[in-house]
Design an enzyme around this catalytic site. Structure first.
Site, PDB file in Angstrom:
ATOM      1  N   THR A 122      28.945  42.444  31.477  1.00 10.77           N
ATOM      2  CA  THR A 122      30.041  41.647  32.041  1.00 10.77           C
ATOM      3  C   THR A 122      29.664  40.172  31.944  1.00 10.77           C
ATOM      4  O   THR A 122      28.663  39.742  32.527  1.00 10.77           O
ATOM      5  CB  THR A 122      30.290  42.027  33.507  1.00 10.77           C
ATOM      6  N   LYS A 208      37.610  42.732  31.652  1.00 16.86           N
ATOM      7  CA  LYS A 208      36.593  43.250  32.569  1.00 16.86           C
ATOM      8  C   LYS A 208      36.551  42.445  33.871  1.00 16.86           C
ATOM      9  O   LYS A 208      36.600  43.021  34.964  1.00 16.86           O
ATOM     10  CB  LYS A 208      35.227  43.217  31.889  1.00 16.86           C
ATOM     11  N   ASN A 255      41.037  51.335  51.412  1.00 18.69           N
ATOM     12  CA  ASN A 255      40.333  51.811  52.595  1.00 18.69           C
ATOM     13  C   ASN A 255      39.690  50.620  53.304  1.00 18.69           C
ATOM     14  O   ASN A 255      38.781  49.989  52.773  1.00 18.69           O
ATOM     15  CB  ASN A 255      39.259  52.838  52.212  1.00 18.69           C
ATOM     16  N   ALA A 256      40.181  50.317  54.488  1.00 19.12           N
ATOM     17  CA  ALA A 256      39.613  49.214  55.252  1.00 19.12           C
ATOM     18  C   ALA A 256      38.216  49.594  55.737  1.00 19.12           C
ATOM     19  O   ALA A 256      37.889  50.764  55.880  1.00 19.12           O
ATOM     20  CB  ALA A 256      40.515  48.873  56.431  1.00 19.12           C
ATOM     21  N   GLY A 257      37.409  48.596  56.012  1.00 17.29           N
ATOM     22  CA  GLY A 257      36.059  48.853  56.490  1.00 17.29           C
ATOM     23  C   GLY A 257      35.223  47.598  56.418  1.00 17.29           C
ATOM     24  O   GLY A 257      35.723  46.489  56.633  1.00 17.29           O
ATOM     25  N   GLY A 261      30.431  45.651  48.091  1.00 16.64           N
ATOM     26  CA  GLY A 261      29.119  45.098  47.797  1.00 16.64           C
ATOM     27  C   GLY A 261      28.690  45.578  46.432  1.00 16.64           C
ATOM     28  O   GLY A 261      29.513  45.827  45.560  1.00 16.64           O
ATOM     29  N   CYS A 264      28.065  44.306  41.185  1.00 22.31           N
ATOM     30  CA  CYS A 264      29.131  43.856  40.283  1.00 22.31           C
ATOM     31  C   CYS A 264      30.177  42.973  40.961  1.00 22.31           C
ATOM     32  O   CYS A 264      30.257  41.784  40.672  1.00 22.31           O
ATOM     33  CB  CYS A 264      29.812  45.063  39.633  1.00 22.31           C
ATOM     34  N   LYS A 327      27.644  52.194  48.382  1.00 29.08           N
ATOM     35  CA  LYS A 327      28.663  53.231  48.275  1.00 29.08           C
ATOM     36  C   LYS A 327      27.953  54.572  48.167  1.00 29.08           C
ATOM     37  O   LYS A 327      26.763  54.625  47.831  1.00 29.08           O
ATOM     38  CB  LYS A 327      29.573  53.010  47.058  1.00 29.08           C
TER      39      LYS A 327
END
Length: 433
Positions: A122, A208, A255-257, A261, A264, A327
């Site tokens: 990237t 990208k 999805n809130a939260g 992170g 990327c 994640k």
């Protein structure tokens, strides 16, 4: 085909083993000798489901060879992939391209025939054009064509996304051989009617970074809506479900939260803003600054939620944190919201114990002063507050009654909105988000 992949980190190793899975003869080149020794022994230095098995398989078949030699790479085949990292520059927002540039600087003088270099890293828009100039200044007369073939991998699904991608993008100059060679390279994938998008290198580079910017924006959007919901007592999950039925919006990434992170999205949106500024188009991406602000604000807010649950002070509070990776299905802790929150809590006087199924060793390298547990139960023992900060399935499945016997106070903070509120509340827990 015989091809070379430069850089055997997350992207490069995944691409190399998947190209071997497609039947190509692949040479993987990595300058880190310690990493090469591990890989040659079949040891993957990070967690990605299924990758270790594929690495071992194709080391055994001989379709994958791992080396440190650029000279061997120059003689191996006629297609080369650049898959090295593009981290954020120290003290700046811009991308550090030294590793990308090093690949072409080292390769170009060694090549004695016409070859194709495909970039997968990237990079800021305009990088391909700059690399063409570097190659021209260093080549020994060979025609070294450079095109861009960006990756769209999701950690935890990288093999699937490589072998069954939702699209293949190629940015090339029409006069070259890039299209023909790339179609041959991905022939097995293209037989399944995978969209093949042909464009120029600048557009491919922008595809990208634009994809990452949009995903970051979508995540921060729902987190901004969550802030409004909190102010009026509304349910952000119901909002997300309702608007997600709109085909123009979609439910994924709503999805809130505690926010995004990893290695990327954070660095890529910052580099995108920096590059837009260099091009005189900084105003076009000013919204990304607020996307970044919303994302970082969610981490601070998590600390505030815990402080509020503990009557305004974190001194002496025992916090059990479930999750360290940014994640699930990953051991990646780069810019991890979970570890950021854990560190903030500790700095403000809390005693913090962290458990993650895969990311403990990586976490220890970044936050060695935190305490780490061997299981979720150990992390939650005598906790005043339990926080779920990575939505691993094993955390979602936890029985609140079983956990009740371990903790000191039945307070759960659902930082990923992945738990069943009614179930936890019904078991006598104070459920917070």
């Amino acid at each position: 085909m015989r091809l070379t992949v430069f850089g055997l980190g997350y992207l490069g190793l995944t691409h190399a083993v998947c190209m071997a899975e497609l039947g190509h003869e692949v040479l993987g080149v990595e300058v880190d000798e310690a990493k090469v020794a591990r890989l040659q022994a079949g040891d993957v230095p990070f967690y990605e489901p299924g990758l270790a098995d594929l690495l071992t398989k194709h080391l055994d078949t001989g379709l994958l060879v791992i080396s440190t030699s650029y000279r061997q790479a120059a003689e191996w085949g006629d297609v080369f992939f650049i898959a090295v990292g593009t981290p954020q520059k120290k003290g700046e927002s811009a991308a550090d391209l030294r590793y990308v540039e090093a690949v072409v600087d080292n390769l170009a003088p060694l090549v004695d025939r016409d070859v194709l270099v495909l970039g997968k890293s990237t990079v800021p828009v305009g990088t391909c054009a700059k690399l063409v100039e570097r190659v021209r200044a260093r080549s020994q007369g060979a025609d070294i064509e450079i095109a861009w073939n960006p990756e769209f991998l999701r950690e935890g699904f990288a093999i699937e996304d490589t072998l069954q991608p939702d699209r293949i993008v190629l940015g090339r100059r029409p006069s070259g051989r890039a299209e023909a060679l790339t179609r041959e390279l991905y022939a097995d994938i293209l037989r399944h009617d995978t969209p093949f998008i042909l464009t120029d290198p600048e557009t491919a580079e922008l595809v990208k970074v634009s994809a990452n910017a949009f995903l970051a924006t979508k995540i921060s959007f729902i987190n901004a809506i969550a802030e409004v919901c909190e102010a009026v007592g509304a349910d952000v999950r119901a909002v997300a479900d309702a608007i997600g039925y709109d085909a123009r919006i979609g439910r994924r990434y709503l999805n809130a939260g505690i926010g995004f992170g990893g290695g990327c999205l954070p660095k890529d949106i910052r580099a995108f803003m920096a590059r837009a500024g260099e091009l005189g188009a900084s105003e076009a991406l000013t919204f990304l600054r607020e996307v970044d602000n919303v994302n970082m604000r969610r981490r601070t807010r998590m600390v505030d939620v815990v402080r509020g649950a503990c009557h305004g002070s974190l001194l002496g509070v025992n916090v059990g944190i479930l999750g360290a990776a940014f994640k699930p299905d990953s051991d990646d802790v780069r810019d991890s919201p979970a570890l950021n929150v854990a560190g903030q809590l500790q700095l403000q006087g809390a005693s913090v114990t962290v458990y993650d199924p895969k990311a403990i060793e990586n976490s220890k390298a970044i936050f060695p002063t935190l305490s780490y547990a061997a299981s979720a139960d150990d992390a939650c023992e005598n906790a005043d507050v339990v926080m779920v900060l990575t939505e691993w399935p094993e955390f979602v499945r936890i029985d609140p009654d079983d956990l009740s016997a371990l903790v000191r106070t039945k307070t759960i903070v659902d930082g990923r909105l992945c738990l069943d509120r009614q179930r936890w509340s019904g078991c006598g827990w104070t459920y917070l988000t």
